[in-house]
Scaffold this motif. Structure first.
Motif, PDB file in Angstrom:
ATOM      1  N   LEU A 166       0.834  -1.197   0.000  1.00 58.00           N
ATOM      2  CA  LEU A 166       0.000   0.000   0.000  1.00 58.00           C
ATOM      3  C   LEU A 166       0.866   1.244   0.000  1.00 58.00           C
ATOM      4  CD1 LEU A 166      -2.819  -0.899   2.528  1.00 58.00           C
ATOM      5  CD2 LEU A 166      -2.967  -0.729   0.067  1.00 58.00           C
TER       6      LEU A 166
ATOM      7  N   ILE B 243      10.782  -6.386   5.677  1.00 59.63           N
ATOM      8  CA  ILE B 243       9.342  -6.200   5.546  1.00 59.63           C
ATOM      9  C   ILE B 243       8.643  -7.421   4.956  1.00 59.63           C
ATOM     10  CG2 ILE B 243       7.590  -4.984   4.213  1.00 59.63           C
ATOM     11  CD1 ILE B 243       8.721  -2.472   4.802  1.00 59.63           C
TER      12      ILE B 243
ATOM     13  N   HIS C  24      -2.307  -8.676   6.320  1.00 55.10           N
ATOM     14  CA  HIS C  24      -2.578  -7.336   6.805  1.00 55.10           C
ATOM     15  C   HIS C  24      -1.335  -6.653   7.356  1.00 55.10           C
ATOM     16  CE1 HIS C  24      -6.755  -9.029   7.099  1.00 55.10           C
ATOM     17  NE2 HIS C  24      -6.941  -7.930   6.423  1.00 55.10           N
ATOM     18  N   TYR C  25      -0.462  -7.417   7.984  1.00 55.29           N
ATOM     19  CA  TYR C  25       0.718  -6.792   8.576  1.00 55.29           C
ATOM     20  C   TYR C  25       1.632  -6.247   7.504  1.00 55.29           C
ATOM     21  CZ  TYR C  25      -0.966  -8.875  12.821  1.00 55.29           C
ATOM     22  OH  TYR C  25      -1.749  -9.202  13.882  1.00 55.29           O
TER      23      TYR C  25
ATOM     24  N   ALA D  41       0.611  -5.280   4.592  1.00 56.16           N
ATOM     25  CA  ALA D  41      -0.075  -4.104   4.063  1.00 56.16           C
ATOM     26  C   ALA D  41       0.232  -2.877   4.908  1.00 56.16           C
ATOM     27  CB  ALA D  41      -1.583  -4.354   4.016  1.00 56.16           C
ATOM     28  N   MET D  42       0.138  -3.016   6.217  1.00 54.33           N
ATOM     29  CA  MET D  42       0.367  -1.868   7.092  1.00 54.33           C
ATOM     30  C   MET D  42       1.821  -1.421   7.070  1.00 54.33           C
ATOM     31  SD  MET D  42      -2.451  -0.970   7.968  1.00 54.33           S
ATOM     32  CE  MET D  42      -2.074   0.329   9.106  1.00 54.33           C
ATOM     33  N   ALA D  43       2.730  -2.390   6.970  1.00 53.58           N
ATOM     34  CA  ALA D  43       4.141  -2.007   6.940  1.00 53.58           C
ATOM     35  C   ALA D  43       4.437  -1.192   5.680  1.00 53.58           C
ATOM     36  CB  ALA D  43       5.028  -3.245   6.995  1.00 53.58           C
TER      37      ALA D  43
ATOM     38  N   LEU E   9       2.290   0.495   4.003  1.00 52.79           N
ATOM     39  CA  LEU E   9       1.587   1.759   4.168  1.00 52.79           C
ATOM     40  C   LEU E   9       2.435   2.719   4.982  1.00 52.79           C
ATOM     41  CD1 LEU E   9      -2.094   2.211   4.633  1.00 52.79           C
ATOM     42  CD2 LEU E   9      -0.715   3.270   6.339  1.00 52.79           C
ATOM     43  N   GLY E  10       2.985   2.207   6.080  1.00 53.48           N
ATOM     44  CA  GLY E  10       3.830   3.045   6.927  1.00 53.48           C
ATOM     45  C   GLY E  10       5.038   3.555   6.163  1.00 53.48           C
ATOM     46  N   PHE E  11       5.653   2.678   5.394  1.00 53.08           N
ATOM     47  CA  PHE E  11       6.805   3.068   4.595  1.00 53.08           C
ATOM     48  C   PHE E  11       6.426   4.184   3.619  1.00 53.08           C
ATOM     49  CE2 PHE E  11      10.465   3.016   2.061  1.00 53.08           C
ATOM     50  CZ  PHE E  11      10.118   2.829   0.741  1.00 53.08           C
TER      51      PHE E  11
ATOM     52  N   ILE F 177       4.020   6.354   3.841  1.00 52.81           N
ATOM     53  CA  ILE F 177       3.758   7.632   4.513  1.00 52.81           C
ATOM     54  C   ILE F 177       5.056   8.276   4.974  1.00 52.81           C
ATOM     55  CG2 ILE F 177       2.659   8.706   6.503  1.00 52.81           C
ATOM     56  CD1 ILE F 177       0.332   7.011   6.160  1.00 52.81           C
ATOM     57  N   ILE F 178       5.992   7.467   5.438  1.00 53.34           N
ATOM     58  CA  ILE F 178       7.275   8.036   5.861  1.00 53.34           C
ATOM     59  C   ILE F 178       7.951   8.722   4.675  1.00 53.34           C
ATOM     60  CG2 ILE F 178       9.589   7.475   6.683  1.00 53.34           C
ATOM     61  CD1 ILE F 178       8.364   5.285   8.357  1.00 53.34           C
TER      62      ILE F 178
ATOM     63  N   ILE G  43       6.282  11.993   3.962  1.00 53.59           N
ATOM     64  CA  ILE G  43       6.676  13.035   4.910  1.00 53.59           C
ATOM     65  C   ILE G  43       8.056  13.568   4.565  1.00 53.59           C
ATOM     66  CG2 ILE G  43       7.218  13.496   7.328  1.00 53.59           C
ATOM     67  CD1 ILE G  43       5.022  11.651   8.124  1.00 53.59           C
TER      68      ILE G  43
ATOM     69  N   ILE H 183      -8.483  -6.691   9.238  1.00 55.55           N
ATOM     70  CA  ILE H 183      -8.182  -5.332   9.674  1.00 55.55           C
ATOM     71  C   ILE H 183      -9.204  -4.439   8.984  1.00 55.55           C
ATOM     72  CG2 ILE H 183      -6.536  -3.458   9.663  1.00 55.55           C
ATOM     73  CD1 ILE H 183      -5.492  -5.608  11.256  1.00 55.55           C
TER      74      ILE H 183
ATOM     75  N   PRO I 217      -6.907 -12.109   2.177  1.00 59.03           N
ATOM     76  CA  PRO I 217      -6.743 -10.830   2.869  1.00 59.03           C
ATOM     77  C   PRO I 217      -6.800  -9.642   1.923  1.00 59.03           C
ATOM     78  CG  PRO I 217      -5.092 -12.375   3.619  1.00 59.03           C
ATOM     79  CD  PRO I 217      -5.860 -13.073   2.558  1.00 59.03           C
TER      80      PRO I 217
ATOM     81  N   ILE J 166      -9.008  -6.347   2.427  1.00 64.22           N
ATOM     82  CA  ILE J 166      -8.400  -5.031   2.609  1.00 64.22           C
ATOM     83  C   ILE J 166      -9.021  -4.046   1.628  1.00 64.22           C
ATOM     84  CG2 ILE J 166      -6.283  -3.708   2.280  1.00 64.22           C
ATOM     85  CD1 ILE J 166      -4.736  -5.988   3.383  1.00 64.22           C
TER      86      ILE J 166
ATOM     87  N   PHE K 191      -4.349   2.265  14.569  1.00 59.18           N
ATOM     88  CA  PHE K 191      -3.814   0.987  14.165  1.00 59.18           C
ATOM     89  C   PHE K 191      -2.400   0.797  14.703  1.00 59.18           C
ATOM     90  CE2 PHE K 191      -3.700  -2.787  11.783  1.00 59.18           C
ATOM     91  CZ  PHE K 191      -2.386  -2.954  11.411  1.00 59.18           C
TER      92      PHE K 191
ATOM     93  N   ALA L  92       5.919  10.956  11.177  1.00 61.39           N
ATOM     94  CA  ALA L  92       6.880   9.950  10.740  1.00 61.39           C
ATOM     95  C   ALA L  92       7.308   9.087  11.927  1.00 61.39           C
ATOM     96  CB  ALA L  92       8.095  10.615  10.107  1.00 61.39           C
TER      97      ALA L  92
ATOM     98  N   PHE M 200       4.981   6.206  12.460  1.00 63.07           N
ATOM     99  CA  PHE M 200       5.083   5.134  11.480  1.00 63.07           C
ATOM    100  C   PHE M 200       6.422   4.416  11.529  1.00 63.07           C
ATOM    101  CE2 PHE M 200       1.059   5.401   9.749  1.00 63.07           C
ATOM    102  CZ  PHE M 200       0.675   6.724   9.709  1.00 63.07           C
TER     103      PHE M 200
ATOM    104  N   LEU N 296       5.928   1.992  14.115  1.00 57.16           N
ATOM    105  CA  LEU N 296       5.117   0.902  13.572  1.00 57.16           C
ATOM    106  C   LEU N 296       5.976  -0.081  12.791  1.00 57.16           C
ATOM    107  CD1 LEU N 296       2.292  -0.280  12.804  1.00 57.16           C
ATOM    108  CD2 LEU N 296       2.410   1.110  10.776  1.00 57.16           C
ATOM    109  N   LEU N 297       6.810   0.462  11.901  1.00 56.46           N
ATOM    110  CA  LEU N 297       7.656  -0.402  11.087  1.00 56.46           C
ATOM    111  C   LEU N 297       8.595  -1.223  11.958  1.00 56.46           C
ATOM    112  CD1 LEU N 297       8.762   1.570   7.927  1.00 56.46           C
ATOM    113  CD2 LEU N 297       7.505  -0.559   8.064  1.00 56.46           C
TER     114      LEU N 297
ATOM    115  N   LEU O  37       6.725  -3.965  13.697  1.00 56.75           N
ATOM    116  CA  LEU O  37       6.317  -5.015  12.760  1.00 56.75           C
ATOM    117  C   LEU O  37       7.495  -5.883  12.357  1.00 56.75           C
ATOM    118  CD1 LEU O  37       3.766  -3.264  10.408  1.00 56.75           C
ATOM    119  CD2 LEU O  37       3.340  -5.153  11.965  1.00 56.75           C
ATOM    120  N   ILE O  38       8.665  -5.237  12.231  1.00 59.14           N
ATOM    121  CA  ILE O  38       9.825  -5.997  11.771  1.00 59.14           C
ATOM    122  C   ILE O  38      10.433  -6.816  12.890  1.00 59.14           C
ATOM    123  CG2 ILE O  38      12.169  -5.773  10.882  1.00 59.14           C
ATOM    124  CD1 ILE O  38      11.260  -3.361   9.343  1.00 59.14           C
TER     125      ILE O  38
END
Lengths: 333, 380, 294
Positions: free
Chosen positions: A68, A114, A120-121, A123-125, A127-129, A131-132, A135, C38, C95, C99, C229, C268, C271, C274-275, C278-279
């Motif tokens: 994403l 990643i 889903h995880y 997808a979110m990772a 997504l986070g990347f 957005i970073i 920014i 999700i 999934p 989504i 989230f 930032a 997120f 978050l990354l 997750l990792i």
């Protein structure tokens, strides 16, 4: 046996080659019918979006890995091209290659950690990347011009031909897109393509069969990022102006929509999806504020009722037409 | 017998009507690009409403020299890519003779190469100074430059003997442009920017930034952004008990800010176009007539107050009208006569264009207002 | 002296924001725990809570409490409709499809809100006034106390519900293994519907109590949903204490980062955290590790 003599035996490969040639020919001839028309400009953008959708499809449709945040690589290519050609006046073609390599490197480095994630995880990772990166594009005002954007990006040129009008840009972008499509179709038929589909179905099973899933996923991620960055560079030189808004979460979602609506795993589907979504605003202009609602509704309805995407709809129509034809022929015998 | 007479009359009537249509002059096509949806919709929506309203009024009064105007509006969604697609459609498909908008600096910068190449005049409603500096042959603008707004505040601060300030700007096109100007002009006015903080367009809490500012010993805080951010800043400042005078930008010159900020708005000073204090202006003010006309018409059509941003579109349409009246219908003629516009009293200010100046305004396009008891008060 | 006062303000502001993220995160956790999905549209329920309340207050002139109750009810109905129409038919889909559908729903709800209520921002009056409270040199508003109180109440309620009530335990059973759960007689379909009901109710409640502080408009749902989230990922997808701690930690790190490093990169920070989670530790900071089943 008149039947057998009448029916031509078409192998799958032959059919595929013919379809591709017809498609490529149609694309190359189209401008002659569209001279000076606004539609030509739209098709330029369809070309860029097709390149992006195909790149994402490799990851999403073949390998089954959700991203994403793909707009980030698109933006990376665009900004590297934009910054290096405006501030340092480097040769644009060289910079395109440089940008592609940078994007590939970034994808390679991020890919390993990643792509361990699933569903889903993942997808979110991504997504986070995404957005970073957005920014970063927005805040590093000194380099990127920040929210006000980066203007004055030079047009590409080969010798005396400057790519500053729709016709030249059309050919520039579509020739590269067609090459990308060809390579992708080849990839999908190859061993690698089969391995990717195996990973998509069941990663554990693929591993048991000897597929190095981890490395392969990162490789396809890298290729996908590289193509997206090239699309970004071309976009920057075509528009002469870029701003972070075009590379955010919204566009990443649009890209996923193009791939899904067109048909996962189908290269032509990506073209259809890209074409539909690029031209949709044209049709929706009439509805003004309704466009967001219609877009959301379209996503929901397509996912529910046509999971194979537009391409599966067209394929089933073509198949039933073909069957009818066959039926008629045999009844004549 | 009477039936036949009736038929003849009907056919005659119909033919006259058809002749009228056939021989009537085609409408003058004007394109408009506004960010009606998306993050800059607070600009695009009033601008579109105003443009449509003014075109309807002009047509009601008979059009320009007998020809009606046709306004074709496209929504850029605040996205440069869509802006470029839309401007191409306006030029190549709709074949407009002039374009007003876009609403944002980003969109404007994106479409400038296209209109320059196609040689169609563009009157942008965005504030960025880069739009007309350096001057481009076919590009004009109606919104006041941030340069002027910043200058107005700094002038006032000089009068208040303030030298140490903090700036808090939003990280979007509007805010970053303001930040650039605040920094650029600080030396000229003797301002020391002790604290330079930013916030995101969708942020809901600025107490962290304000805490830093509060403890930095500044004499004034300048917040540069558009609703709702500055309203949050004003509330947060009240919550933290900050007594340092708070200045805002023209981005909040609408009643919405006062509504959202509640008590926090009291005492805030900002530069604004004259439109929000139209009724407090002396009769001698050259803009008074246009302003009251605009405010009343907008309220009549849309039931809410016409604001500062819609005014940019008013100016664009009326400037176009005046140029077409004086010169002609072709893009080149329109451009030439736009450039010759002198002392045009509009909503944003009094416009005088020239070959070197396609922005047309000076710093008295702005007035300084203060919020007192929930309403605007003109500061002399 | 000043810097400790600053620090305390950052901490207080951070915790207040963190409680908001935690509340929104609950919604994600509950649906995920019951269905494995999700729900990207979770943020939109937060938006609906605030916008509906504004609508009932301003247009229909209802007093505050009925407006709030009505807003929660309508948001819940929207959630139920969404589950019935879009989720239930796709029970066994991959999934990716789920989504996309939840993203599509979030876009649709946002678009509908924009059509109905326009693009303006609206303020909700604070529940107990706007006079700041002073604690050791730092200030918070009464509304922040409301947020803390409601969050804690919801945690306690969910703890009781999931651990001590039949229905709650049934929902947890579905989360572990829906086939086995249906074998022992649990109606999985009802459980899924219930999870959406609870999530949309909590989401809209969160939206209502934060609206006086953050103001509300048709697109507040996006960022808040994403932050919620993040909170729930840090907390390990738990519908209890874990998510609360995750949210508080997120808010705290954001505020401290904004205060001591840079406010521009505040988002930032969320997120990046978050990354990293997750990792490095995808099951969250506050949960025990689980084995993946093939």
């Amino acid at each position: 046996m008149p039947e057998r003599l009448q029916l031509k035996i078409m192998t799958k490969e032959k059919r595929q080659i013919i379809i591709f040639l017809v498609f490529a020919l149609a694309i190359l001839i189209a401008p002659f019918f569209l001279q000076g028309s606004y539609f030509l400009n739209v098709l330029v953008f369809v070309g860029i979006n097709t390149m992006l959708a195909v790149a994402l499809n490799l990851l999403l449709g073949y390998a089954g890995q959700i991203s994403l945040g793909h707009a980030a690589f698109f933006g990376l290519g665009a900004y590297i091209s934009g910054i290096l050609t405006t501030r340092f006046s480097l040769d644009p073609w060289l910079v395109i290659i440089l940008a592609a390599v940078c994007a590939a490197a970034l994808a390679f480095v991020i890919g390993f950690p990643i792509l361990k994630l699933k569903g889903h995880y993942l997808a979110m990772a991504t997504l986070g990347f995404g957005i970073i990166m957005y920014i970063i594009f927005n805040e590093t005002v000194g380099w990127t011009g920040g929210p006000s954007g980066l203007s004055g990006i030079p047009n590409l040129h080969i010798g005396p031909w400057i790519f500053d009008n729709d016709l030249y840009n059309y050919y520039l972008i579509w020739i590269i897109t067609i090459i990308v499509m060809l390579l992708s179709i080849n990839l999908s038929q190859s061993r690698i393509g089969r391995a990717l589909r195996a990973i998509h179905d069941s990663e554990v099973a693929a591993r048991v069969m000897g597929v190095n899933a981890r490395v392969l996923k990162v490789q396809i991620f890298t290729v996908s990022a590289l193509i997206s960055a090239v699309a970004g560079s071309l976009y920057a030189h075509t528009m002469s102006f870029i701003s972070p808004v075009s590379f955010g979460f919204n566009f990443s979602v649009e890209l996923v929509t193009m791939v899904v609506v067109g048909g996962l795993g189908s290269i032509y589907g990506s073209f259809l999806g890209a074409a539909l979504l690029t031209m949709l605003p044209e049709f929706l202009r009439v509805f003004q504020d309704l466009d967001i609602v219609i877009y959301g509704l379209m996503l929901i309805l397509m996912t529910m009722f046509m999971p194979g995407g537009l391409i599966s709809g067209i394929q089933s129509m073509a198949e039933s037409a073909y069957a009818k034809l066959k039926g008629k022929t045999s009844s004549n015998a | 017998m009477s039936r036949n007479i009736f038929r003849i009359i009907f056919v005659l009537f119909f033919s006259v009507l058809m002749a009228g249509v056939v021989f009537a002059a085609p409408p003058i096509k004007i394109g408009a690009l506004f960010s009606v949806s998306g993050p800059a919709s607070f600009l695009g929506e009033p601008e579109r409403n105003t443009a449509e309203m003014m075109v309807a009024e002009i047509n009601k009064a008979g059009g320009i020299k007998g020809r009606k105007l046709e306004l074709i509006v496209y929504d850029t969604q605040g996205d440069a890519t869509k802006a470029v697609q839309a401007v191409n459609k306006l030029i190549k498909d709709d074949k407009v003779v002039a374009i007003i908008g876009p609403s944002t600096t980003g969109d404007s910068m994106a479409v400038i190469p296209v209109v320059e190449k196609a040689e169609i005049p563009l009157i942008s409603c965005a504030a960025g100074i880069k739009i007309t500096d350096p001057v481009k042959k076919w590009v004009f603008k109606t919104a006041q430059n941030d340069v002027l707004a910043v200058a107005k505040i700094y002038e006032y601060l000089n009068g208040q003997k303030v030298t140490k300030i903090a700036i808090l700007t939003v990280s979007d096109g509007f805010g970053s442009s303001g930040r650039e100007q605040l920094n650029l002009q600080s030396k000229e006015f003797g301002m020391q920017i002790i604290s330079d903080e930013t916030y995101g367009p969708k942020d809901t809490d600025m107490t962290v930034q304000l805490t830093k500012i509060r403890d930095s010993g500044v004499q004034a805080i300048i917040c540069w952004g558009t609703n709702p951010g500055p309203a949050v800043v004003a509330r947060n400042a009240k919550q933290l008990g900050i007594n340092i005078p708070l200045y805002m930008s023209h981005g909040v010159s609408s009643k919405k800010f006062i509504e959202l900020a509640g008590d926090g708005a009291e005492g805030v000073i900002l530069p604004s176009g004259r439109v929000i204090v139209a009724d407090q202006l002396p009769k001698s003010d050259p803009q008074k007539k246009a302003l009251t006309n605009y405010v009343n018409k907008y309220r009549e059509h849309y039931k809410v107050e016409g604001d500062h941003f819609g005014g940019h579109a008013w100016d664009a349409i009326m400037l176009l009208k005046s140029a077409i009246e004086r010169g002609g219908y072709s893009p080149a003629a329109i451009r030439d006569h736009l450039e010759k516009t002198k002392k045009f009293a509009g909503i944003g200010g009094t416009f005088s264009y020239s070959p070197q100046d396609h922005a047309g305004l000076t710093s008295d396009a702005f007035v300084l207002v203060q919020i007192k008891q929930g309403d605007w008060k003109l500061i002399k | 002296m000043n810097s400790s006062r600053q620090l305390f303000q950052y901490i207080l502001s951070g915790l207040s924001n963190g409680a908001i993220y935690a509340l929104i995160g609950f919604g994600f956790a509950i649906i995920h725990n019951a269905t494995g999905i999700i729900n990207f549209a979770q943020g939109e329920f937060v938006m609906l809570g605030g916008m509906l309340t504004v609508f009932f207050l301003a247009i229909l002139n209802l007093p505050l409490v009925p407006a709030i109750v009505l807003a929660i009810i309508i948001s819940t109905i929207v959630g139920m409709t969404f589950e019935r129409l879009a989720i239930r038919p796709l029970k066994n889909a991959k999934p990716l499809r789920l989504i996309i559908i939840t993203i599509g729903a979030s876009i649709f709800i946002r678009g509908a809100a924009m059509l109905i209520w326009g693009k303006d921002t609206h303020a909700l009056p604070a529940f107990s006034g706007n006079d700041p409270l002073h604690i050791a040199g730092a200030t918070i508003l009464p509304q922040h106390l409301w947020i803390f109180a409601v969050t804690i109440l919801i945690i306690i309620a969910s703890r009781i519900f999931f651990n001590y009530s039949i229905v709650g335990k049934a929902m947890r059973a579905c989360a572990y293994n829906s086939q086995a759960a249906s074998l022992v007689g649990i109606d999985v379909k009802i459980m899924v519907l219930l999870s959406f009901v609870i999530s949309s109710a909590i989401g809209s409640m969160a939206g209502i109590i934060i609206a006086p502080l953050t103001m509300t408009s048709y697109d507040v749902g996006i960022m808040l949903g994403l932050k919620g989230f993040c909170a729930v990922i840090i907390g390990g997808m738990s519908s209890g204490l874990g998510t609360l701690l995750g949210g508080l930690l997120l808010g705290l790190l954001e505020a401290l980062g904004a205060g001591f490093i840079s406010a521009s990169y505040k988002d930032a920070i969320a997120f990046i955290i978050l990354l990293l989670i997750l990792i490095i530790r995808p099951e969250g900071l506050f949960k025990k590790k689980e084995m993946e089943r093939v």
